[in-house]
Design an enzyme around this catalytic site. Structure first.
Site, mmCIF file in Angstrom:
data_model
loop_
_atom_site.group_PDB
_atom_site.id
_atom_site.type_symbol
_atom_site.label_atom_id
_atom_site.label_comp_id
_atom_site.label_asym_id
_atom_site.label_seq_id
_atom_site.Cartn_x
_atom_site.Cartn_y
_atom_site.Cartn_z
ATOM 1 N N GLU A 295 0.828 -1.197 0.000
ATOM 2 C CA GLU A 295 0.000 0.000 0.000
ATOM 3 C C GLU A 295 0.864 1.249 0.000
ATOM 4 O OE1 GLU A 295 -0.410 -2.664 1.907
ATOM 5 O OE2 GLU A 295 -2.208 -3.486 0.963
ATOM 6 N N HIS B 138 -11.150 -6.575 7.990
ATOM 7 C CA HIS B 138 -11.948 -6.372 6.779
ATOM 8 C C HIS B 138 -13.236 -5.660 7.150
ATOM 9 C CE1 HIS B 138 -9.443 -9.974 5.993
ATOM 10 N NE2 HIS B 138 -9.347 -9.474 4.803
HETATM 11 C C1 LIG Z 1 -1.701 -5.224 4.089
HETATM 12 C C2 LIG Z 1 -2.630 -6.061 3.299
HETATM 13 N N1 LIG Z 1 -2.950 -5.710 2.042
HETATM 14 C C3 LIG Z 1 -3.814 -6.449 1.320
HETATM 15 C C4 LIG Z 1 -4.384 -7.574 1.841
HETATM 16 C C5 LIG Z 1 -5.389 -8.393 1.031
HETATM 17 N N2 LIG Z 1 -4.823 -9.677 0.676
HETATM 18 C C6 LIG Z 1 -5.083 -10.786 1.403
HETATM 19 S S1 LIG Z 1 -4.220 -12.097 0.877
HETATM 20 C C7 LIG Z 1 -3.475 -11.216 -0.350
HETATM 21 C C8 LIG Z 1 -2.484 -11.880 -1.248
HETATM 22 C C9 LIG Z 1 -1.373 -12.510 -0.480
HETATM 23 O O1 LIG Z 1 -0.538 -13.222 -1.326
HETATM 24 P P1 LIG Z 1 0.705 -14.032 -0.801
HETATM 25 O O2 LIG Z 1 1.471 -13.214 0.165
HETATM 26 O O3 LIG Z 1 1.443 -14.532 -1.992
HETATM 27 O O4 LIG Z 1 0.109 -15.257 0.013
HETATM 28 P P2 LIG Z 1 -0.798 -16.444 -0.523
HETATM 29 O O5 LIG Z 1 -2.200 -16.025 -0.260
HETATM 30 O O6 LIG Z 1 -0.514 -16.619 -1.974
HETATM 31 O O7 LIG Z 1 -0.428 -17.625 0.265
HETATM 32 C C10 LIG Z 1 -3.934 -9.911 -0.348
HETATM 33 C C11 LIG Z 1 -3.531 -8.871 -1.329
HETATM 34 C C12 LIG Z 1 -4.037 -7.907 3.168
HETATM 35 N N3 LIG Z 1 -4.542 -8.985 3.769
HETATM 36 N N4 LIG Z 1 -3.167 -7.144 3.856
#
Ligand SMILES: Cc1ncc(C[n+]2csc(CCOP(=O)(O)OP(=O)(O)O)c2C)c(N)n1
Ligand SMILES: Cc1ncc(C[n+]2csc(CCOP(=O)(O)OP(=O)(O)O)c2C)c(N)n1
Ligand SMILES: [Mg+2]
Ligand SMILES: [Mg+2]
Lengths: 324, 368, 324, 368
Positions: free
Chosen positions: C60, C129
């Site tokens: 962000e 959320h």
């Molecule tokens: C600070 C923040 N920004 C956005 C999100 C929304 N969000 C939840 S999971 C995710 C993707 C995470 O991807 P990754 O780190 O590769 O983990 P994976 O889910 O693939 O295991 C996002 C953007 C969040 N939870 N926290």
């Protein structure tokens, strides 16, 4: 009794707590070798060593977040953010991690830690060395918030903060660091978080303030005294939780009130106190509860002294309330 | 110079793998795990997979509101969970770690309690499903904010070092997490403090819809370790033995005082990002199918079969056993009942300040 | 007239602005290929290509900060923060960079950009959320803040936000994304930032709200109507600047007021509005201005629906005010 | 694979240097700068040094409230400023960049106006001294929050790429800044977008009191580039020609579409961190003395002397000329007068909302 400044009171409180409890560690930017940019941790690294007074990398997220990890693992970290303005790179740590740890884990994990920071204006620091972000902290459930205004309080409240089982944001108005010298007991003492101090009793008007603005508020009260107005002066000291009882009792007595703070007005602590007064003791009010606050602008450099509530501005507001 | 792990070199051009896709041992050393341990690994992987399936059923029937499936991550998660000294070391999981949490020993009843937000949840139903934590097992209750647990994991490791506890702090996260500033700040402070922190990326190539190639231009997560002056290992996370052995080795290296490390476990998520996601919008079906062919459970099954450990019968009895356990735990979790509404005011602070008392009264008045 | 949901109104507004002005670009996590996790940017990448609908890394700080750089360099970025709760890792960019750029440069550099974010609770999203952090934005001088509550407003206000020469934080209560379908004109239209909407005229009590809580506030107004109480309902829509004139005129008329918001109470928008009312129209008040707000706890998962002001809670407060 | 610069290799084990300490050319190519340019470099370095001294005098006499001296950084700053296409490329400076800002062409009158917060400050006295910016020269007005300008610098570069402007975005910061999460997040987004952003660390070994060795365990800032998949260059920042040539090369590489880069310019700050600092608390005097022996201006002077460009007479007339310019500009800046108090309410927004009108009225009432 020894006399000390606010900055000396910080050192003293930390020193006492560190020697009492070896789980207490101090950490932050320049807190060790340099003794802090305001010397609020002076001498501590020499005394307790680099493992208990830790010079950290330049990252407030790392400082606040690592302090949380240490706290949850059994230590009692006192983290310094070099200026309150610089808490923002670590704000997610504060809001998403620190404030919610106890709650989100159902009380399994806790965060007994202090986040100290010099705050407020009046030192020609411009945008980023003058802000008073306490509303951001108080609005975040799970953080206690203290803003001190005297050396005596600083020592007693900081020690309470270190012993508190909750995360405490501890704000030190930097323009007061060396402005006041005060007698303090040679013995240690604690001041409970959550209790306001009545700095001056009075019956005509209540002046509620805290932090740096206590100076101008007290001066205004003296001037009012000079023209025959008896002002009661309350120093909130703790903003979360704040001492509603003391405030309401005062307003119920005087019927007139100003809330004074140098933080910007919009959605501020001053707004909270004023709204609560209106909500709870409306019928006692003989005039509108007025807020005398910093302005809703970034903190300007050229108008450093004008930004904060001046004695004149407080008196102008008092006049409006008294003449109402 | 930071000391490296005993058996594995950091920054290898090739991903570290010990089992071939056919299930043959291909390690440069002799496998030294006994049969019971190997069986345990397999059982835990299977239980993790079946838990994912169970959650999905509960979701479809409206019993739970959310799940972030970990299928495809089992080898990585079970390997790393067994490399920890449980109850001694600390684990900082993220939301996709149900498999690791299970293998760590968190009771199934608690896990269902958490997913259903009943009183069987040690966290009192405070968070969405997928945020398992356990104080008794030193599993730090996660927050949803990606990477925000990385600085705390660093801090715990610093505390371990200062107090000389011979613990380590193991922190997992996805590939997406490695773009957050807090991730970098956290790893950096651990590294410069020489703290026993192991940062483990479960790189499944996607952060929701974003492919790794748009996440960062670094060819691998492992090489981001250069930014911190710590070793970085790139491991086949579909290989439970590679995941286990590398983690074990790296953990011991940290425990012995050689500082932090970064481990990348290459995996693939078979399901959508979460129950709220539709992954067909961004992933070709064929890609998913191709990865499913590399199922980590099947690979390990083939290995065990060659070792004459795995049989069809064993598999069947194991599945039946796990399902029965799950069903029993689920029922226990349900019958624990729901947390009282007024509990929402507890645990904000260690004691309740006046304003929360007032607000609680508002709710009890409203409900009475 | 076509009907649309709030989330469709977002897509529509962005589409219109992107086709009007090719400096307008959309950026954020999953906004492109995925069309956004709520599909609020669906179809835009197909239409405008990956250079104008940019899938960013998961940061962000990078999103908000890069948007600022783009804005100062002549573009008109509309950045999405996936959930309002996730603004905090980018909060320093917002507070230290975005909000202060025009001011600190003496007007030399500007930040015409929008930061969109789904906000608020009621979707079983737990701590991270469900939050309503608007007070943090409004307290930060230099940011405009809008919170929408209808599809019609969403389209008109989002377009105004895109054309505004200032940074605008644009909050979309996610529980309303698909809850309401509304007729909207087929022609484009703009709604000015800073103007409240009177949703219902009334004379006995003013209900001031915004965002998601408009739903319960309007329901409460209907129930009051049923028992013969005529409630005036005001939707603030813009929080910075907010429409003091409309609010004070209403309270001056009714003499009784509730401010309703699902955000935590302490130092909130509700506190600001209540404090301002007490300050400016005290003599019109026949009862204390009450705040009906979210609680000062992290947002709980198990009590998802209890956290936000319920119709009952609004009615209970109304009763207190009406019976005063 | 990102294309590397034409003449210089990234990640060299040795710091890139072109002038020996004695002032001999030691470059692997032929020096192709004309005499006027070389003289300009020297003049700018000298002017930067004298500006630092002037600020210090103004400080001692209470005319200004703050200064962050850049002495020791002149070669780095003047080298990089000349590598930019001024008024075309964008520069994202930090508070210690007065030398670069001056060399970029910001009028001295504006710089004094800023330091004194008079009407000669194009930023209307809004910030502390040291926060010089200039719209007309594309120098982005800095904020004090360390590293917070890095994501904006990345964003400007992305805009340049999207609009195909053939500009570059050059962003400077200190060694301490590289620990901030925003630094990492900003470099990462520029790198993955292939944007023409050049991130330049003026590594003076200290962040206030913290030595680089406690800032990070990475052996150099340059190698942090591995985390982003971009080239990293480590350059002798006491050598104006190395600073200039490497920056020039790296800038052209980015301008031609080969993406972002990280450059570390190794310098040393001769003075305290700022006028509020006492550096004897954390730096041995001998260390400072040893570095002062390597004064970048002296090194370049020796070089110019060997080229028969520098003479004592020239030096003297140059100094006199610069000082006269400074004094004239200072007087102009002072006589511009102070910004009106009510101006503090302008520029919060493009127009003034009611609450600021009200607040302004409060102040005008108070002052009248
Ligand atoms: C600070 C923040 N920004 C956005 C999100 C929304 N969000 C939840 S999971 C995710 C993707 C995470 O991807 P990754 O780190 O590769 O983990 P994976 O889910 O693939 O295991 C996002 C953007 C969040 N939870 N926290
Ligand atoms: C976010 C933030 N945290 C802390 C500070 C206080 N501070 C000002 S300068 C400085 C040290 C910066 O060191 P470095 O980046 O190496 O730059 P240098 O001053 O050495 O050129 C610190 C900690 C700040 N300005 N911003
Ligand atoms: Mg992933
Ligand atoms: Mg430095």
């Amino acid at each position: 009794m020894p006399t000390m400044t606010m900055v000396q009171a910080v050192v003293q409180a930390l020193d006492e707590e560190m020697s009492r409890d070896n789980r207490v560690v101090v950490m932050g930017e320049d807190v060790g070798k340099r003794g802090g940019v305001f010397l609020a941790t002076e001498g501590l690294q020499q005394k307790y060593g680099p493992d208990r007074v830790i010079d950290t990398p330049l990252s407030e997220a790392a400082i606040i977040g690592a302090a949380l990890g240490m706290a949850s693992h059994g230590m009692r970290p006192v983290a310094e953010v070099q200026f309150a303005d610089y808490v923002f790179p670590g704000f997610d740590q504060l809001v998403s991690q620190v404030a919610k740890l106890r709650y989100r884990s159902g009380g399994q994990f806790t965060a007994p830690m202090v986040i100290r920071m010099p705050s407020g204006g009046g030192v020609r620091g411009g945008h980023h060395h003058s802000q008073s972000p306490e509303a951001h902290f108080a609005h975040t459930a799970g953080l206690k918030v203290v803003v001190v205004s005297t050396p005596y309080d600083t020592r007693g409240l900081l020690k309470s903060a270190v012993r508190d089982d909750n995360p405490v944001v501890f704000m030190e108005p930097k323009r007061l660091y060396r402005a006041i010298k005060e007698e303090v007991p040679s013995q240690e003492y604690l001041i409970p978080i959550g209790e306001a101090a009545i700095r001056k009793e009075g019956k005509d008007i209540s002046l509620i303030s805290y932090g740096g603005s206590m100076v101008e508020t007290q001066k205004a009260a003296e001037e009012l005294e000079g023209v025959g107005v008896s002002a009661e002066v309350i120093d909130l000291r703790s903003l979360m939780p704040w001492d509603k009882e003391t405030v309401l009792a005062s307003v119920a007595k005087t019927g007139r009130v100003l809330v004074v703070s140098e933080a910007p007005r919009m959605a501020s602590i001053a707004s909270e106190v004023a709204a609560t007064i209106a909500e709870e003791v409306l019928d006692s009010l003989e005039a509108p509860p007025l807020r005398v606050t910093g302005f809703d602008t970034p903190y300007p450099y050229a108008q450093d002294k004008v930004y904060m509530p001046t004695v004149t501005r407080i008196l102008n507001a008092a006049k409006r309330v008294l003449d109402y | 110079m930071t000391k490296q792990s005993a058996q594995f070199e950091p920054f290898t051009p090739k991903t570290i793998s010990l089992l071939t896709e056919q299930g043959d041992w291909a390690g440069p050393f002799k496998l030294d795990l006994d049969q019971a341990t190997l069986k345990r690994f397999y059982r835990d992987m299977l239980a993790a997979r079946l838990l994912d399936e169970k959650f999905t059923i509960l979701l479809r029937t409206g019993k739970i509101a959310f799940v972030a499936p970990h299928s495809g991550h089992e080898a990585a998660q079970i390997g790393l969970a067994h490399a920890l000294q449980r109850g001694h070391d600390w684990f900082f999981p993220y939301y996709r770690d149900a498999g690791a949490i299970l293998a760590l020993g968190v009771p199934l009843k608690e896990m269902f309690g958490h997913a259903l937000a009943t009183l069987a949840d040690p966290a009192k139903g405070r968070q969405m499903p997928g945020h398992f934590g356990s104080k008794s097992l030193n599993a730090f209750t996660p927050a949803s904010a990606i990477a925000s647990h990385v600085p705390p994991a660093a801090g715990a490791a610093i505390s371990m070092k200062l107090q000389n506890t011979r613990q380590v702090s193991v922190c997992t996260f996805g590939d997406g997490a490695t773009s957050e500033g807090d991730w970098y700040a956290g790893v950096n402070i651990a590294a410069v403090q020489g703290a026993p922190a192991i940062f483990v990326c479960e790189n499944n190539k996607y952060a929701i819809s974003l492919h790794y190639s748009h996440q960062t231009a670094a060819a691998s997560v492992a090489e981001k370790a250069h930014a911190f002056g710590i070793p970085g290992y790139r491991v086949d996370g579909l290989d439970v033995l590679a995941s286990y052995y590398v983690m074990k080795d790296v953990i011991e290296r940290s425990r012995q005082g050689h500082g932090s490390a970064l481990v990348e476990l290459e995996v693939y998520r078979f399901g959508p990002h979460s129950s709220a996601d539709d992954d067909t919008r961004y992933r070709p079906k064929e890609e998913v199918e191709a990865w499913r062919q590399k199922d980590p459970i099947l690979r390990f099954q083939r290995f065990l079969e060659r070792q004459s450990i795995w049989t069809k019968d064993w598999e069947e009895s194991l599945r039946a056993e796990i399902k029965a356990e799950q069903e029993a735990a689920l029922q226990e979790a349900i019958s624990a009942g729901e947390p009282p509404v007024e509990w929402m005011f507890d645990d904000v602070f260690s004691e309740m300040p006046w304003h929360l008392e007032e607000q609680r009264r508002l709710v009890t008045d409203e409900l009475s």
